[in-house]
Design a protein around this motif. Sequence first.
Motif, PDB file in Angstrom:
ATOM      1  N   GLU A   1      58.558  48.147  53.109  1.00 15.76           N
ATOM      2  CA  GLU A   1      59.172  49.177  53.962  1.00 15.76           C
ATOM      3  C   GLU A   1      60.616  49.439  53.557  1.00 15.76           C
ATOM      4  N   GLN A   2      61.370  48.367  53.317  1.00 14.13           N
ATOM      5  CA  GLN A   2      62.763  48.531  52.927  1.00 14.13           C
ATOM      6  C   GLN A   2      62.877  49.189  51.556  1.00 14.13           C
ATOM      7  N   ALA A   3      62.026  48.795  50.628  1.00 16.02           N
ATOM      8  CA  ALA A   3      62.050  49.421  49.306  1.00 16.02           C
ATOM      9  C   ALA A   3      61.735  50.905  49.404  1.00 16.02           C
TER      10      ALA A   3
ATOM     11  N   VAL B   1      67.034  42.513  47.631  1.00 14.15           N
ATOM     12  CA  VAL B   1      66.278  43.756  47.794  1.00 14.15           C
ATOM     13  C   VAL B   1      67.221  44.942  47.942  1.00 14.15           C
ATOM     14  N   GLU B   2      68.277  44.768  48.715  1.00 20.00           N
ATOM     15  CA  GLU B   2      69.128  45.888  49.103  1.00 20.00           C
ATOM     16  C   GLU B   2      70.282  46.164  48.146  1.00 20.00           C
TER      17      GLU B   2
ATOM     18  N   ARG C   1      67.083  39.392  51.572  1.00 24.21           N
ATOM     19  CA  ARG C   1      67.401  40.792  51.894  1.00 24.21           C
ATOM     20  C   ARG C   1      68.411  41.362  50.908  1.00 24.21           C
TER      21      ARG C   1
ATOM     22  N   ALA D   1      57.632  43.854  55.070  1.00 23.86           N
ATOM     23  CA  ALA D   1      59.032  44.204  55.343  1.00 23.86           C
ATOM     24  C   ALA D   1      59.751  44.639  54.065  1.00 23.86           C
ATOM     25  N   ILE D   2      59.492  43.942  52.957  1.00 23.26           N
ATOM     26  CA  ILE D   2      60.120  44.325  51.688  1.00 23.26           C
ATOM     27  C   ILE D   2      59.631  45.692  51.239  1.00 23.26           C
TER      28      ILE D   2
ATOM     29  N   ARG E   1      62.400  52.899  51.964  1.00 23.61           N
ATOM     30  CA  ARG E   1      63.580  53.583  52.503  1.00 23.61           C
ATOM     31  C   ARG E   1      64.659  53.749  51.442  1.00 23.61           C
ATOM     32  N   LEU E   2      64.762  52.746  50.560  1.00 19.79           N
ATOM     33  CA  LEU E   2      65.805  52.780  49.532  1.00 19.79           C
ATOM     34  C   LEU E   2      65.338  53.433  48.231  1.00 19.79           C
TER      35      LEU E   2
END
Length: 353
Positions: A239-241, A217-218, A214, A236-237, A243-244
């Motif tokens: 989706e997070q990417a 990625v973040e 995480r 999941a990656i 958002r960011l």
Amino acid sequence: MTLLDSAVWGGKFHSDGWQDSPTEQPVTEPATGDRLGTVGLATAADVNRAATRAAEAQRGWAATSPQRRAAVLRRAGELFTEHAAEIEDWLVREAGSVRSKAGFEAGLAIGECFECAGLPTHPQGEVLTSEDARWSLARRRPAGVVSVIAPFNFPLILGLRSVAPALALGNAVLLKPDPRTAVSGGVVIARIFEEAGLPAGVLHLLPGDGAVGRAVVEAPEVRVISFTGSTPVGRAIGEQAGRLLKRAHLELGGNNALVVLPGADVAKAASAGAFGSYLHQGQICMTTGRHIVHESLVEEYTAALAAKAEALPVGDPAREDVALGPIIDRRQLERVHGIVTDSVAAGAKVAAG
């Protein structure tokens, strides 16, 4: 001292040099359970420090001349060639690769570096159309810091194929290998580029758990994520990417079909099916997960495929000439066994094994 002497990397991760870690993980040979060494695990805090350092080092690396960056990639290719036998041994013992698969993967690594050595001198832009009497130009620039998350099955090439082009084009890299193959998928790459003359701080090796995944990625400095692995984690990656607002390149699991139609040479089809299903014990995203066979050929094909399976020698690839080595760990073994037992419970028949 050999390239992969554990005196260099044992109990350490690589971030601006080899750093001692308070948390170590055994490097285990799946065929025997023997301990091959220990690798240091990073934490999320280590990742954040590495990302900051990578962003600093990347600016100088991007400003390095194209020929100098190309020279580092060429030297990396030469080092992969010089140390191929040692690298293959680690792929056999740590990843459970049969010897031919290990040689193939090591060969791909050599080619990847030499191929990427040509990237720094490629054209870095284009002329755009314009309504006015002037030039309009587009210029490609390095993204900055790239995170690479690689799996256990082809650990060397599935990490290197993202690391090498990112470095060639002037980026810094945070590499998170699967902890089960942290040497053949991580230490090898870090040591090769260290010896090839890559400046300090440009490449960081950060083995670790999901929290480390995480973090790579973040981390705010990271602009691009390259992930190869399971579909749930990739989702999941992604989706997070999103958002960011980061770019994500995802290669995920597959359930691929071999289709056998009337008129096929059944012996050749079964040979292709066996290769597709059993290479590296089936632990490949492109493996033949389904054999879809016309009803007129199903009995003949099943018998031919079962005969192929029964004839495959199974054992420890470090000590025997085998076609099937070990499953990477007990959790994966239990998953495979569960697929078989669930299929039998649903009415399937075991034809071999």
